[in-house]
Design a protein around this motif. Structure first.
Motif, mmCIF file in Angstrom:
data_model
loop_
_atom_site.group_PDB
_atom_site.id
_atom_site.type_symbol
_atom_site.label_atom_id
_atom_site.label_comp_id
_atom_site.label_asym_id
_atom_site.label_seq_id
_atom_site.Cartn_x
_atom_site.Cartn_y
_atom_site.Cartn_z
ATOM 1 N N LEU A 122 0.863 -1.191 0.000
ATOM 2 C CA LEU A 122 0.000 0.000 0.000
ATOM 3 C C LEU A 122 0.893 1.233 0.000
ATOM 4 C CD1 LEU A 122 -2.465 -1.103 2.825
ATOM 5 C CD2 LEU A 122 -2.746 -1.407 0.375
ATOM 6 N N LEU A 123 0.882 1.974 -1.118
ATOM 7 C CA LEU A 123 1.673 3.209 -1.177
ATOM 8 C C LEU A 123 0.751 4.351 -0.796
ATOM 9 C CD1 LEU A 123 3.646 2.477 -4.401
ATOM 10 C CD2 LEU A 123 4.665 3.076 -2.222
ATOM 11 N N THR A 124 0.804 4.739 0.476
ATOM 12 C CA THR A 124 -0.121 5.757 0.967
ATOM 13 C C THR A 124 0.634 6.675 1.911
ATOM 14 O OG1 THR A 124 -2.191 6.071 2.142
ATOM 15 C CG2 THR A 124 -0.895 4.183 2.779
ATOM 16 N N ALA A 125 -0.089 7.462 2.660
ATOM 17 C CA ALA A 125 0.557 8.355 3.605
ATOM 18 C C ALA A 125 0.217 7.904 5.009
ATOM 19 C CB ALA A 125 0.085 9.784 3.380
ATOM 20 N N VAL A 166 1.135 -5.798 9.691
ATOM 21 C CA VAL A 166 1.464 -4.987 8.517
ATOM 22 C C VAL A 166 2.880 -4.449 8.675
ATOM 23 C CG1 VAL A 166 0.846 -2.914 7.214
ATOM 24 C CG2 VAL A 166 -0.940 -4.340 8.225
ATOM 25 N N GLU A 167 3.708 -4.638 7.642
ATOM 26 C CA GLU A 167 5.042 -4.028 7.637
ATOM 27 C C GLU A 167 4.884 -2.548 7.301
ATOM 28 O OE1 GLU A 167 8.327 -4.893 7.882
ATOM 29 O OE2 GLU A 167 7.752 -6.861 8.689
ATOM 30 N N VAL A 168 5.574 -1.690 8.029
ATOM 31 C CA VAL A 168 5.469 -0.264 7.734
ATOM 32 C C VAL A 168 6.845 0.254 7.308
ATOM 33 C CG1 VAL A 168 4.945 2.013 8.650
ATOM 34 C CG2 VAL A 168 3.570 0.047 9.331
ATOM 35 N N VAL A 169 6.877 0.879 6.152
ATOM 36 C CA VAL A 169 8.098 1.532 5.682
ATOM 37 C C VAL A 169 7.791 3.025 5.601
ATOM 38 C CG1 VAL A 169 9.767 1.715 3.824
ATOM 39 C CG2 VAL A 169 8.691 -0.481 4.311
ATOM 40 N N ALA A 200 3.815 1.533 2.687
ATOM 41 C CA ALA A 200 4.955 2.422 2.439
ATOM 42 C C ALA A 200 4.452 3.848 2.398
ATOM 43 C CB ALA A 200 5.622 2.062 1.119
ATOM 44 N N SER A 201 5.119 4.696 3.179
ATOM 45 C CA SER A 201 4.657 6.085 3.269
ATOM 46 C C SER A 201 5.819 7.043 3.079
ATOM 47 C CB SER A 201 4.011 6.309 4.633
ATOM 48 O OG SER A 201 4.036 7.681 4.960
ATOM 49 N N VAL A 202 5.505 8.165 2.474
ATOM 50 C CA VAL A 202 6.526 9.194 2.255
ATOM 51 C C VAL A 202 6.527 10.121 3.460
ATOM 52 C CG1 VAL A 202 7.365 10.930 0.672
ATOM 53 C CG2 VAL A 202 5.935 9.086 -0.171
#
Lengths: 395, 430
Positions: free
Chosen positions: B329-332, B403-406, B358-360
């Motif tokens: 999941l490419l989110t914030a 959930v893995e969080v990057v 994955a979050s920026v």
């Protein structure tokens, strides 16, 4: 790399099929030019009206103008020249002509001198005391004696007796010497009258105190017209001098700025206007339209955080600010010291105290103490927390 | 219609006759002369209506790569066409020198090349082509514009591809490694080879060793043919700017690197971009067709200012996946958006699949947290710390669901996500 090629586009579009369309295309330019010329002519006609709106102008058909009188004089063979400058008036005024000076307030000494030296018979209308003094060699003066009633001639002047009665007059004149005639005297004061005839400087000077009786609005009343026509119609040429601001004061000292310019200045300025116009067309026509860019929204991601900071500041919410800073330091040191995130306060204080070698009450005061009471204390607390954290990280 | 500087000079030359004969009539006469000259020149100019234009543009170009659009201009009229042709583009297409002087005899063509250097991702459209045709004196010109359709698709820059060689090398290292530590349900038996010093003794295949004279170990290779689904959040949180670019651009970079790596590793990569509905998707593209398909699908994706609909997103994910897969999941990691939108529905997804979020992250927030200059800055720092704490709390809750969080800065997100993928692959968790 793959490429895409568009269909050929004819800039003029496909030629129109209908006869009407072709005909329109052929005649479009001439029709346009014709319409343009017509519009220009109409505009010119509108901008330059044939009649004047100024009071006492011979081409003013309104109630304050004197066109009626001028036209009747013209029909009787009197040529009426309307002038607005002293120079023109002096140039036209010869012996054997009538020079009517309509309003003398704008005339300077020099103007009056020049006017007095002409050989023409004078008719002074609405003259002020000074002008009357100069032009009649001091025989007539202005007074003010209104009397709202008709006046009869009461004198021997043939023009006045022909008119018999005139409308009431606001302004009056009086004779101060010499052997002139004073006509249309007021009933309550026989020394003042509306019309005077004197001989001065070898010519006849007629003084009409009030111009109202000559205007289109009232010239038809009583004997107004008779007095006006006779008074002005003694000679074949009438110079109707209505002084204007630009045309008077010909002496060098009072010359206006325009008079000092060289003669080519006006045309040159007009040419400059033409050049500016062409340059405006040159620069004003863009090579195709401006292309806009659909831009994405530009909200900075940190905007919400800054907004929250501003909220803390405005509310002077030092408690919340200090709590956030303390919690952040506690979380980071807990990670560093290997404590679980759920560790309670005593465990935390113990671990930090043993890691930094500080007394426990000092650590407890920093991490769990009371909220700061002012901004200075908040700053001090922040610095102390930074210090504490750096000590933990050093170990 | 347009006039040139020559007409201005002609008008100014009127100064000579006006100085010789200073009268208004001369000025009027000169104005008529200028008008006449302009009209004559105009009537002798070639008609821009008879110009035929054809445009050729490359279908797509990668951001920051120069390219060009060419116009073939044909003069089908009877007169020579002298003038200027403007090939207008959107400002972000970077068409800098787009005005071309032409002098075309009747019936001939010329190719005008406009260099383009796009500065933004997405579809850049050509605007109108304008032809200004001067008369033989160069005083006045006829001018006409027409739409000549053209569109240039500007693909994402894929700057993160510089991280690809090192990650591929790590992938090859995993290949053929004696994989005791990394043995899991997903690792597959590859081959037998001689024991070398350093191999884990637990990976020795005793049965094979017994048949031969030397010690033989089993080797494993990373699992293959797994499915990876990249979900790109294009909702309001993706629109926020971090540095110079919106968040979604960093997410696209990360998606492209991950897709390139996973397709090299033999996994199948699909993608959907979703906010309240599916904005873009790539499915069943494999091998060399995958990256062009992804770049083409992601090029026109712009964030919309709506809230992310996570239940709809998750049902869209479920429709596309039948077996256990890696869902990225490419989110914030916005505390409010995640705790109200994603957290209530993430549990079943994390149960069925391996989920990576994955979050920026925003470097500005980290900067704010360390500002100590004045009391005002300390309040900002406190706000930043509070945001960080909330993010940490949300991360913790996500991790509890498995959930893995990057969470990484824009430039680091792509390599960090690739590393996470490699770690999951090595652990056989795909």
């Amino acid at each position: 790399m793959s490429q895409t090629t568009s269909e050929p586009v004819r800039l003029g579009g496909e030629p129109p099929r209908s006869v009407a369309g072709r005909r329109w295309r052929r005649w479009r330019l001439p029709v346009l030019i014709g319409a343009l010329l017509l519009t220009a002519a109409l505009l010119a006609a509108l901008i330059q009206p044939q009649v004047s709106r100024e009071p006492l102008a011979v081409d003013n058909p309104g109630s304050t103008g004197v066109r009626a009188l001028a036209q009747v004089l013209g029909d009787q063979g009197v040529v009426v020249h309307e002038v607005q400058t002293t120079a023109d008036a002096v140039a036209l005024a010869q012996p054997g002509t009538t020079l009517a000076i309509v309003g003398s307030l704008l005339l300077t000494d020099a103007d009056l001198d020049q006017l007095a030296r002409t050989g023409a018979d004078l008719v002074v209308i609405d003259g002020d005391s000074y002008a009357l003094d100069v032009l009649t060699d001091g025989q007539v003066a202005e007074t003010w004696a209104p009397s709202a009633q008709l006046r009869s001639a009461n004198c021997d002047d043939p023009d006045a007796t022909a008119a018999e009665l005139v409308s009431d007059l606001v302004y009056s004149v009086t004779l101060t010497g010499g052997s002139g005639q004073l006509c249309f005297t007021a009933t309550n004061d026989p020394q003042t009258g509306g019309y005077a005839v004197v001989e001065a400087g070898g010519r006849t000077v007629r003084v009409l105190a009030d111009s109202t009786i000559l205007t289109n609005g009232s010239v038809t009343e009583q004997g107004n017209a008779a007095l006006g026509l006779r008074m002005l119609g003694h000679h074949d040429h009438l110079i109707w001098f209505r002084p204007s601001l630009l045309g008077t004061g010909t002496s060098e000292g009072s010359a206006t700025g325009f008079a000092n310019l060289p003669p080519w200045a006006g045309p040159f300025a007009a040419l400059l206007g033409l050049v500016v116009l062409v340059a405006a067309v040159w620069r004003g026509r863009a090579l195709g339209r401006v292309v806009s860019e659909p831009l994405p929204v530009t909200v900075r991601a940190a905007e919400t955080t800054r907004g929250r900071g501003r909220l803390y500041r405005r509310a002077r919410s030092r408690g919340h600010a200090a709590a956030a800073l303390r919690a952040a330091v506690a979380r980071r040191t807990a990670v560093r010291l290997g404590l679980p995130a759920s560790a309670d306060a005593p465990t935390m204080i113990e671990a930090v105290a043993s890691a930094t070698g500080r007394p426990t009450h000092d650590v407890a005061g920093l991490l769990y103490g009371p909220p700061p009471s002012d901004d200075a204390e908040l700053l001090v607390l922040t610095r102390a927390l930074d210090q504490l954290e750096s000590e933990v990280h050093r170990t | 219609m347009a006039v040139s500087w020559r007409a201005v000079v002609l008008a100014a030359l009127g100064a000579i006759p006006v100085l010789l004969v200073p009268q208004y009539a001369v000025v009027l006469g000169w104005a008529l002369v200028v008008l006449l000259v302009v009209l004559v020149d105009l009537s002798l100019a070639a008609s821009p209506r008879d110009v035929v234009v054809r445009r050729t543009v490359p279908a797509s170009v990668r951001l920051t790569q120069p390219t060009s659009s060419s116009l073939v201009v044909t003069n089908t009229g009877a007169r020579r066409l002298r003038g200027v042709v403007r090939d207008a583009w959107q400002p972000s297409a970077g068409a800098t020198s787009n005005r071309h002087r032409v002098s075309l005899p009747a019936g001939e063509s010329a190719r005008l090349v406009t260099p383009l250097l796009p500065t933004r991702r997405g579809d850049r459209a050509a605007d109108r082509v304008t032809v200004r045709s001067f008369g033989p004196m160069g005083m006045a010109a006829r001018q006409l514009s027409a739409d000549v359709p053209g569109r240039l698709r500007v693909l994402p820059e894929f700057a993160s591809r510089r991280h690809l060689p090192s990650r591929l090398a790590r992938l090859r290292e995993m290949d053929g490694r004696a994989a005791v530590q990394v043995r899991g349900q997903g690792t597959e038996f590859d081959s037998l080879r001689e024991y070398v010093i350093g191999d884990d003794v637990r990976s020795i295949d005793w049965r094979a060793t017994a048949r031969r004279s030397e010690v033989v170990v089993r080797t494993w290779r990373p699992e293959r043919d797994r499915r990876v689904l990249i979900v790109l959040d294009t909702s309001r949180t993706a629109a926020a700017r971090i540095g110079e670019l919106p968040r979604v651009d960093a997410a696209i970079e990360a998606a492209l690197l991950l897709a390139a790596l996973a397709s090299h590793a033999g996994d199948r990569v699909d993608l959907i971009a979703h906010d309240r509905r599916v904005r873009a998707q790539v499915a069943r593209a494999a091998g060399p067709r995958l990256l062009p398909a992804l770049a083409d699908a992601l090029a026109p994706v712009d964030p919309t200012l709506v809230e992310m609909d996570w239940p709809a997103t998750i049902s869209a994910i479920d429709q596309r996946l039948s077996q256990r897969s890696l869902v990225v999941l490419l989110t914030a990691l916005e505390p409010a958006a995640v705790s109200h939108g994603l957290l209530p529905v993430v549990a079943p997804l994390a149960h069925d699949h391996t989920v990576v979020l994955a979050s920026v992250a925003d470097p500005e927030v980290a900067e704010l947290a360390t500002s100590r200059g004045s009391a005002a800055e300390v309040y900002d720092a406190a706000a930043a710390e509070r945001t960080e704490l909330e993010r940490a709390a949300v991360t913790l809750r996500l991790r509890r669901y498995g959930v893995e969080v990057v969470d990484a800065l824009p430039d680091d997100l792509a390599p960090r996500l690739a590393d996470t993928y490699l770690a999951l692959k090595a652990a056989g968790r795909l």
